[in-house]
Motif scaffolding. Structure first.
Motif, PDB file in Angstrom:
ATOM      1  N   UNK A   1       0.770  -1.236   0.000  1.00 14.95           N
ATOM      2  CA  UNK A   1       0.000   0.000   0.000  1.00 14.95           C
ATOM      3  C   UNK A   1       0.799   1.284   0.000  1.00 14.95           C
ATOM      4  N   UNK A   2       1.829   1.374  -0.781  1.00 13.40           N
ATOM      5  CA  UNK A   2       2.611   2.613  -0.811  1.00 13.40           C
ATOM      6  C   UNK A   2       1.681   3.762  -1.193  1.00 13.40           C
ATOM      7  N   UNK A   3       1.615   4.775  -0.325  1.00 14.58           N
ATOM      8  CA  UNK A   3       0.760   5.934  -0.556  1.00 14.58           C
ATOM      9  C   UNK A   3      -0.698   5.732  -0.178  1.00 14.58           C
ATOM     10  N   UNK A   4      -1.070   4.568   0.336  1.00 14.80           N
ATOM     11  CA  UNK A   4      -2.465   4.238   0.642  1.00 14.80           C
ATOM     12  C   UNK A   4      -2.594   3.878   2.125  1.00 14.80           C
ATOM     13  N   UNK A   5      -3.095   4.810   2.927  1.00 18.58           N
ATOM     14  CA  UNK A   5      -3.159   4.603   4.374  1.00 18.58           C
ATOM     15  C   UNK A   5      -4.074   3.446   4.751  1.00 18.58           C
ATOM     16  N   UNK A   6      -5.174   3.239   4.038  1.00 18.95           N
ATOM     17  CA  UNK A   6      -6.061   2.123   4.368  1.00 18.95           C
ATOM     18  C   UNK A   6      -5.371   0.783   4.120  1.00 18.95           C
ATOM     19  N   UNK A   7      -4.694   0.657   2.992  1.00 20.89           N
ATOM     20  CA  UNK A   7      -3.996  -0.595   2.679  1.00 20.89           C
ATOM     21  C   UNK A   7      -2.876  -0.853   3.687  1.00 20.89           C
ATOM     22  N   UNK A   8      -2.154   0.198   4.053  1.00 23.79           N
ATOM     23  CA  UNK A   8      -1.078   0.010   5.025  1.00 23.79           C
ATOM     24  C   UNK A   8      -1.636  -0.324   6.400  1.00 23.79           C
ATOM     25  N   UNK A   9      -2.712   0.331   6.803  1.00 24.16           N
ATOM     26  CA  UNK A   9      -3.322   0.027   8.105  1.00 24.16           C
ATOM     27  C   UNK A   9      -3.796  -1.420   8.137  1.00 24.16           C
ATOM     28  N   UNK A  10      -4.421  -1.879   7.060  1.00 30.01           N
ATOM     29  CA  UNK A  10      -4.884  -3.262   6.987  1.00 30.01           C
ATOM     30  C   UNK A  10      -3.701  -4.231   7.094  1.00 30.01           C
ATOM     31  N   UNK A  11      -2.599  -3.940   6.406  1.00 32.28           N
ATOM     32  CA  UNK A  11      -1.431  -4.813   6.462  1.00 32.28           C
ATOM     33  C   UNK A  11      -0.833  -4.829   7.872  1.00 32.28           C
ATOM     34  N   UNK A  12      -0.764  -3.671   8.509  1.00 30.56           N
ATOM     35  CA  UNK A  12      -0.248  -3.584   9.873  1.00 30.56           C
ATOM     36  C   UNK A  12      -1.137  -4.391  10.825  1.00 30.56           C
ATOM     37  N   UNK A  13      -2.443  -4.265  10.683  1.00 27.99           N
ATOM     38  CA  UNK A  13      -3.368  -5.029  11.530  1.00 27.99           C
ATOM     39  C   UNK A  13      -3.228  -6.521  11.274  1.00 27.99           C
TER      40      UNK A  13
END
Length: 132
Positions: free
Chosen positions: A47-59
């Motif tokens: 999710x580079x540049x995509x906070x929702x995708x990065x948050x989902x990956x972190x979760x």
């Protein structure tokens, strides 16, 4: 050993997916989950540049860590969230609602200037209490 969300009429209702305080019996195993980022197991960044995708990956990473310790996301009592842009608060909490359910963990969120990689938008660490 049930986790309990603490409420007080003296405090404003939380504006995100968290509680002001969380209580739990001090029995079981404490699991301290290091700061998770959006770096996948293969080394690429989700999710580079995509906070929702990065948050989902972190979760998902937090979920994998707590499950490897024998627990679930419901065992997480505390999270610390580091983000690059506080304007993304609502988008982050929209994703967090998919992973955290009442009683919600206590939480702190702060905006930071830099992270360990310039493409990271979010990092979350957590504490879980896993029943014996």
């Amino acid at each position: 050993m049930a986790k309990q969300q603490i409420h007080s009429d003296k405090l404003r209702q939380p504006s995100g997916v968290f509680s002001h305080a969380t209580a739990i019996e001090a029995r079981g195993r404490l699991v301290f989950i290091s700061g998770m980022t959006s770096r996948r197991a293969d080394g690429t960044i989700a999710g580079i540049g995509d906070i929702k995708a990065q948050t989902r990956q972190v979760c998902e990473h937090s979920k994998a860590a707590v499950e490897a310790a024998g627990g679930t996301m419901d065992d997480i009592c505390r999270v610390d969230v580091y983000i690059r842009n506080m304007e993304q608060f609502e988008a982050i909490h929209k994703v967090r609602r998919e992973y955290f359910h009442e009683p919600l963990p206590a939480s702190t969120m702060v905006e930071v200037v830099k992270m360990t990689h310039p493409d990271y938008l979010i990092e979350i660490n957590a504490i879980a209490v896993i029943p014996d």
